[in-house]
Design a protein around this motif. Sequence first.
Motif, PDB file in Angstrom:
ATOM      1  N   ASN A 217      84.335 117.018 -73.870  1.00 23.59           N
ATOM      2  CA  ASN A 217      85.680 116.651 -73.661  1.00 23.59           C
ATOM      3  C   ASN A 217      86.640 117.438 -73.045  1.00 23.59           C
ATOM      4  OD1 ASN A 217      85.080 114.204 -75.066  1.00 23.59           O
ATOM      5  ND2 ASN A 217      85.704 114.970 -76.939  1.00 23.59           N
ATOM      6  N   LYS A 218      86.263 118.530 -72.755  1.00 25.80           N
ATOM      7  CA  LYS A 218      87.215 119.491 -71.942  1.00 25.80           C
ATOM      8  C   LYS A 218      87.401 119.091 -70.605  1.00 25.80           C
ATOM      9  CE  LYS A 218      86.888 123.626 -74.982  1.00 25.80           C
ATOM     10  NZ  LYS A 218      86.583 124.922 -75.182  1.00 25.80           N
ATOM     11  N   PRO A 219      88.477 119.499 -69.845  1.00 29.31           N
ATOM     12  CA  PRO A 219      88.690 119.351 -68.600  1.00 29.31           C
ATOM     13  C   PRO A 219      87.290 119.909 -67.798  1.00 29.31           C
ATOM     14  CG  PRO A 219      90.491 120.066 -69.236  1.00 29.31           C
ATOM     15  CD  PRO A 219      89.598 120.380 -70.284  1.00 29.31           C
ATOM     16  N   TYR A 220      86.720 119.000 -66.727  1.00 29.54           N
ATOM     17  CA  TYR A 220      85.441 119.652 -65.930  1.00 29.54           C
ATOM     18  C   TYR A 220      85.709 120.958 -65.403  1.00 29.54           C
ATOM     19  CZ  TYR A 220      81.818 119.861 -62.598  1.00 29.54           C
ATOM     20  OH  TYR A 220      80.889 120.555 -61.901  1.00 29.54           O
ATOM     21  N   LYS A 221      84.690 121.754 -65.683  1.00 29.26           N
ATOM     22  CA  LYS A 221      84.678 123.179 -64.970  1.00 29.26           C
ATOM     23  C   LYS A 221      82.953 123.300 -64.575  1.00 29.26           C
ATOM     24  CE  LYS A 221      88.569 125.912 -66.206  1.00 29.26           C
ATOM     25  NZ  LYS A 221      88.673 127.202 -66.969  1.00 29.26           N
ATOM     26  N   LYS A 222      82.653 123.591 -63.556  1.00 33.98           N
ATOM     27  CA  LYS A 222      81.311 123.848 -63.142  1.00 33.98           C
ATOM     28  C   LYS A 222      80.808 124.902 -64.031  1.00 33.98           C
ATOM     29  CE  LYS A 222      77.836 123.782 -60.150  1.00 33.98           C
ATOM     30  NZ  LYS A 222      76.698 122.464 -60.026  1.00 33.98           N
ATOM     31  N   GLU A 223      81.526 125.979 -64.738  1.00 29.90           N
ATOM     32  CA  GLU A 223      80.811 126.821 -65.366  1.00 29.90           C
ATOM     33  C   GLU A 223      80.407 126.432 -66.978  1.00 29.90           C
ATOM     34  OE1 GLU A 223      83.717 127.007 -63.838  1.00 29.90           O
ATOM     35  OE2 GLU A 223      84.026 128.780 -62.510  1.00 29.90           O
ATOM     36  N   ARG A 224      81.023 125.266 -67.002  1.00 31.32           N
ATOM     37  CA  ARG A 224      80.567 124.759 -68.662  1.00 31.32           C
ATOM     38  C   ARG A 224      79.016 124.048 -68.432  1.00 31.32           C
ATOM     39  NH1 ARG A 224      86.093 123.135 -69.101  1.00 31.32           N
ATOM     40  NH2 ARG A 224      87.342 124.688 -70.515  1.00 31.32           N
ATOM     41  N   GLU A 225      78.670 123.567 -67.137  1.00 24.92           N
ATOM     42  CA  GLU A 225      77.617 122.474 -67.225  1.00 24.92           C
ATOM     43  C   GLU A 225      76.272 123.405 -67.903  1.00 24.92           C
ATOM     44  OE1 GLU A 225      76.686 121.164 -63.103  1.00 24.92           O
ATOM     45  OE2 GLU A 225      78.532 119.872 -63.098  1.00 24.92           O
ATOM     46  N   ASN A 226      75.818 124.532 -67.440  1.00 25.44           N
ATOM     47  CA  ASN A 226      74.836 125.207 -67.890  1.00 25.44           C
ATOM     48  C   ASN A 226      74.877 125.328 -69.585  1.00 25.44           C
ATOM     49  OD1 ASN A 226      73.795 125.771 -65.452  1.00 25.44           O
ATOM     50  ND2 ASN A 226      74.617 127.701 -65.490  1.00 25.44           N
ATOM     51  N   HIS A 227      76.064 125.646 -69.885  1.00 29.51           N
ATOM     52  CA  HIS A 227      76.297 125.437 -71.658  1.00 29.51           C
ATOM     53  C   HIS A 227      75.863 124.216 -72.478  1.00 29.51           C
ATOM     54  CE1 HIS A 227      78.922 127.185 -75.105  1.00 29.51           C
ATOM     55  NE2 HIS A 227      77.592 126.680 -75.504  1.00 29.51           N
ATOM     56  N   ILE A 228      76.488 122.996 -71.421  1.00 26.61           N
ATOM     57  CA  ILE A 228      76.193 121.583 -71.875  1.00 26.61           C
ATOM     58  C   ILE A 228      74.950 121.273 -71.896  1.00 26.61           C
ATOM     59  CG2 ILE A 228      76.670 119.356 -71.451  1.00 26.61           C
ATOM     60  CD1 ILE A 228      79.511 119.946 -70.449  1.00 26.61           C
ATOM     61  N   ARG A 229      74.036 121.778 -70.641  1.00 22.32           N
ATOM     62  CA  ARG A 229      72.747 121.421 -70.636  1.00 22.32           C
ATOM     63  C   ARG A 229      71.933 122.101 -71.706  1.00 22.32           C
ATOM     64  NH1 ARG A 229      73.638 122.162 -64.791  1.00 22.32           N
ATOM     65  NH2 ARG A 229      72.956 120.062 -63.771  1.00 22.32           N
ATOM     66  N   GLU A 230      72.234 123.449 -72.141  1.00 22.70           N
ATOM     67  CA  GLU A 230      71.536 124.210 -73.164  1.00 22.70           C
ATOM     68  C   GLU A 230      71.601 123.364 -74.441  1.00 22.70           C
ATOM     69  OE1 GLU A 230      71.389 128.851 -74.703  1.00 22.70           O
ATOM     70  OE2 GLU A 230      73.036 128.108 -73.648  1.00 22.70           O
ATOM     71  N   LEU A 231      72.919 123.080 -74.659  1.00 25.24           N
ATOM     72  CA  LEU A 231      73.091 122.395 -75.949  1.00 25.24           C
ATOM     73  C   LEU A 231      72.041 121.071 -76.158  1.00 25.24           C
ATOM     74  CD1 LEU A 231      76.959 123.045 -76.438  1.00 25.24           C
ATOM     75  CD2 LEU A 231      75.033 124.132 -77.793  1.00 25.24           C
ATOM     76  N   TYR A 232      72.105 120.417 -75.062  1.00 28.33           N
ATOM     77  CA  TYR A 232      71.308 119.067 -74.961  1.00 28.33           C
ATOM     78  C   TYR A 232      69.888 119.515 -75.435  1.00 28.33           C
ATOM     79  CZ  TYR A 232      74.498 115.408 -73.917  1.00 28.33           C
ATOM     80  OH  TYR A 232      75.442 114.465 -73.821  1.00 28.33           O
ATOM     81  N   LEU A 233      69.440 120.584 -74.420  1.00 31.49           N
ATOM     82  CA  LEU A 233      67.846 120.994 -74.847  1.00 31.49           C
ATOM     83  C   LEU A 233      67.742 121.363 -76.323  1.00 31.49           C
ATOM     84  CD1 LEU A 233      67.252 122.726 -71.308  1.00 31.49           C
ATOM     85  CD2 LEU A 233      66.131 120.665 -72.067  1.00 31.49           C
ATOM     86  N   ILE A 234      68.574 122.312 -76.624  1.00 33.35           N
ATOM     87  CA  ILE A 234      68.326 122.482 -77.935  1.00 33.35           C
ATOM     88  C   ILE A 234      68.113 121.372 -79.200  1.00 33.35           C
ATOM     89  CG2 ILE A 234      69.191 123.968 -80.184  1.00 33.35           C
ATOM     90  CD1 ILE A 234      70.588 125.895 -77.871  1.00 33.35           C
ATOM     91  N   LEU A 235      69.181 120.594 -79.076  1.00 35.85           N
ATOM     92  CA  LEU A 235      69.397 119.459 -79.839  1.00 35.85           C
ATOM     93  C   LEU A 235      68.065 118.490 -79.738  1.00 35.85           C
ATOM     94  CD1 LEU A 235      73.041 118.396 -79.566  1.00 35.85           C
ATOM     95  CD2 LEU A 235      71.772 119.022 -81.582  1.00 35.85           C
TER      96      LEU A 235
END
Length: 443
Positions: A217-235
């Motif tokens: 929900n935060k404004p888009y930033k390229k740096e956040r993509e890897n963090h989002i991917r990591e959380l998806y994979l963990i879940l």
Amino acid sequence: MVSRKRFLQLSALSAGALLIPSYFFSKNSPSPQNSLTNDDVNTLLKNAKAFCKEKKWAKAKGKYEQIISSRPQEARAYDGLRRCIFQKPKQESAYLEILENAVQKYPDNKDLKQRLYSQYIKMATGNKKVSRLKNSNLLSVAQNKLSELASRYPEDQALQHQLAKVNKLISFKAGEIHHKKNPNIKQQHKENQKLFKARFDQLTNDELSSKLTLLKNKPYKKERENHIRELYLILIKRNVKNHSSDQAIQFAKEYHSLYPKDRSAVYWTRRLGKQKRDFQTLLSMEEKNHQIRQNFWSATSYFNAAKKHQPSNTQKLQILLSEMEQKKTDENQEFVLQCKKTDFYLLQNQTTEAENNINSLLNKKSGIRNTSVIDSVNILVIKYLKKTNQEHLTQKYLYLVINAKDLTTSSDPWEQKIAQLNQNRNFSQSSHLEKLQKFLNKV
């Protein structure tokens, strides 16, 4: 007595004398533009960062240098300048000189000193040749400087952490032994990796989901993509481990919709779609994946899904076979294509075309040792035998494979071909025979 004419001349000169100095001083004195405000600095930093993202390093470097020329104590500008300078190799000494000059001019600037000593550490543990030219014991120099600075600022946790880091490096003899050959540093690196991977272990699935939602929900930033991917994979992995496949496939679908090019997203959506027999998800994912990648293997995966779940859509299957034909680049892809064509012929009950293809594959692959390739052909042969009602051969197929060397001269044409294909196969891995047996049981 001063005449009227003379009075007017003197008055004009007096007025000029008042105007001229102010004019010249307004041009030559430092203008407000040369002194940047905090807002100006922040704007320039933002612009420079944008140039860095676009890899326009010269423009970014110019922005950072503009800040330093006006605000020579702005530590953030030196960080950005370092990134730009290090785009070229062997720039350690050049950047070090810039920092040393800045610290010499502003000896009370703690931030600049920290960056200088940090650069000492990087050089001492990295480029040994350059660090020895500077000082044969550069790591100890950094330790002494940081100790002195830390004693002046005992409340600065970042500074204390930096000092602890250099103390540990000295205890590991990092300045003497290269990090790739230093057992202590290699062990420390492994431990740090484990800690990094386990940093979410204490969070529940609900807490991780909340964290993921917050990030998305935060404004888009390229740096956040890897963090989002990591959380998806963990879940996804957690839910698979806990046998919550419905939740796992939901996260996989979300992951793939956000990052359709991500190989992990494709893998998990495909795997969980097959497990849940969610054919619609599989087909839509494979279609999207092929639209994005447009290569031989994406066409193959889409063909497999369409053949299994939409076998009546012959037009789509023919289009995909045609695309595979156009995109193939090597012998392995040619082999896969011929297998898919044979599968298509069998699906359409075109047994003559299927037999011709199978005979061609048997001639080319006869006597090879690659078990995976051998069994790919075996499966096609079994399908053909089943389609043509030759159950007497399918029932003893495993026997033919195991005793292939003794049956290469069999009087039965199909027995002979099957034996010649399997005569040199490797029996060391029992899993291949088990898979073949499972397929025979299904048939």
